[in-house]
Design a protein around this motif. Structure first.
Motif, PDB file in Angstrom:
ATOM      1  N   LYS A   1     113.006  77.159  77.316  1.00 17.56           N
ATOM      2  CA  LYS A   1     112.439  77.672  78.570  1.00 17.56           C
ATOM      3  C   LYS A   1     112.748  79.157  78.792  1.00 17.56           C
ATOM      4  CE  LYS A   1     112.329  73.191  80.844  1.00 17.56           C
ATOM      5  NZ  LYS A   1     112.630  72.404  82.047  1.00 17.56           N
ATOM      6  N   GLN A   2     113.012  79.859  77.721  1.00 21.07           N
ATOM      7  CA  GLN A   2     113.252  81.291  77.861  1.00 21.07           C
ATOM      8  C   GLN A   2     112.288  82.089  76.991  1.00 21.07           C
ATOM      9  OE1 GLN A   2     117.284  82.624  77.524  1.00 21.07           O
ATOM     10  NE2 GLN A   2     118.103  80.887  78.666  1.00 21.07           N
ATOM     11  N   SER A   3     112.265  83.375  77.233  1.00 19.86           N
ATOM     12  CA  SER A   3     111.408  84.244  76.443  1.00 19.86           C
ATOM     13  C   SER A   3     112.057  84.545  75.095  1.00 19.86           C
ATOM     14  CB  SER A   3     111.153  85.544  77.212  1.00 19.86           C
ATOM     15  OG  SER A   3     110.173  86.318  76.559  1.00 19.86           O
ATOM     16  N   LEU A   4     111.347  85.276  74.275  1.00 20.26           N
ATOM     17  CA  LEU A   4     111.867  85.622  72.956  1.00 20.26           C
ATOM     18  C   LEU A   4     112.850  86.786  73.074  1.00 20.26           C
ATOM     19  CD1 LEU A   4     108.815  84.502  72.577  1.00 20.26           C
ATOM     20  CD2 LEU A   4     109.091  85.356  70.258  1.00 20.26           C
TER      21      LEU A   4
ATOM     22  N   PHE B   1     115.865  78.210  68.393  1.00 23.24           N
ATOM     23  CA  PHE B   1     114.567  78.340  67.733  1.00 23.24           C
ATOM     24  C   PHE B   1     114.470  79.783  67.249  1.00 23.24           C
ATOM     25  CE2 PHE B   1     110.641  76.709  66.565  1.00 23.24           C
ATOM     26  CZ  PHE B   1     109.555  77.372  67.091  1.00 23.24           C
TER      27      PHE B   1
ATOM     28  N   GLN C   1     114.971  82.159  70.412  1.00 27.02           N
ATOM     29  CA  GLN C   1     114.444  81.672  71.682  1.00 27.02           C
ATOM     30  C   GLN C   1     115.177  80.409  72.096  1.00 27.02           C
ATOM     31  OE1 GLN C   1     110.333  80.284  71.688  1.00 27.02           O
ATOM     32  NE2 GLN C   1     110.008  81.132  73.746  1.00 27.02           N
TER      33      GLN C   1
END
Lengths: 113, 112
Positions: free
Chosen positions: A41-44, A91, A38
């Protein structure tokens, strides 16, 4: 409940070194675990599906030789980022399926200098 | 993998207000899951939905599995500051390798 742990929670390493992240299912057995990445500010984004006792299945665009996955037991999967570079900083989150639901670990923040 | 269309992308609301967010897909799902993610943490499962039309509550949270199996919504009533975070919907179609498909997330900010 179904608890998934990750270790370490954060790691800083030098460029060119390898980093291993562990994912454990604490109170259940997981034949399948998933590794996500991730960015802020983004999705998985799913990187790979880890299957106990067999080879992982990687998503398109994910280098299997760079992100080594080992799922040697029903409660442990590891992700090794080999020869890490600054662009690998991210992450990393693992998850495991329990019955019809999917539970996530707390994540590992990797910073490559 | 493919993403669900989740909206809105962000919301900035006053404490005490109700919140609604939804996800739509061109594909059908057998299961819808709603997660909340706090900064620096992994997503935490809030509500799981297994049947088309199902309406499930968890405290101030209510979610519904759309009758067409292609959409779901999540409502939060009487928001409080600790509701701040990113909410993700996720769909699961059992034959698709058991992989979740995620929405892009809704960032919720609550003004005290």
């Amino acid at each position: 409940g179904a608890v998934v742990s990750q270790h370490p929670s954060w790691v800083i390493c030098k460029s060119g070194t390898s980093v291993k992240i562990e994912c454990r299912s604490l109170d259940f057995q997981a034949t399948t675990m998933f590794w996500y990445r991730q960015f802020p500010k983004q999705s998985l984004m799913l990187m790979a599906t880890s299957n106990e006792g067999s080879k992982a299945t990687y998503e398109q665009g994910v280098e299997k030789d760079k992100f080594l996955i080992n799922h040697a037991s029903l409660t442990l999967s590891t992700l090794t980022v080999t020869s890490a570079h600054p662009e690998d900083s991210s992450f990393y989150i693992c998850s495991a399926r329990y019955r019809s639901e999917q539970f996530f670990g707390p994540g590992t923040r990797l910073t490559v200098l | 993998g493919q993403q669900l269309n989740q909206s809105p992308q962000s919301m900035f609301i006053q404490e005490g207000e109700d919140v609604s967010m939804n996800c739509t897909s061109s594909s059908i799902f057998n299961t819808w899951l709603w997660y909340k993610q706090d900064p620096g943490e992994g997503p935490v499962l809030l509500i799981a939905l297994y049947k088309a039309g199902e309406l499930t509550s968890n405290g101030r949270l209510t979610a519904q599995f759309g009758i067409t199996r292609k959409d779901s919504f999540l409502n939060i009533s009487a928001s409080i500051p600790s509701d701040v975070g990113i909410y993700f919907c996720a769909g699961l179609f059992n034959n698709a390798g058991n992989m979740l498909t995620f929405g892009g997330g809704t960032r919720l900010m609550v003004k005290p």
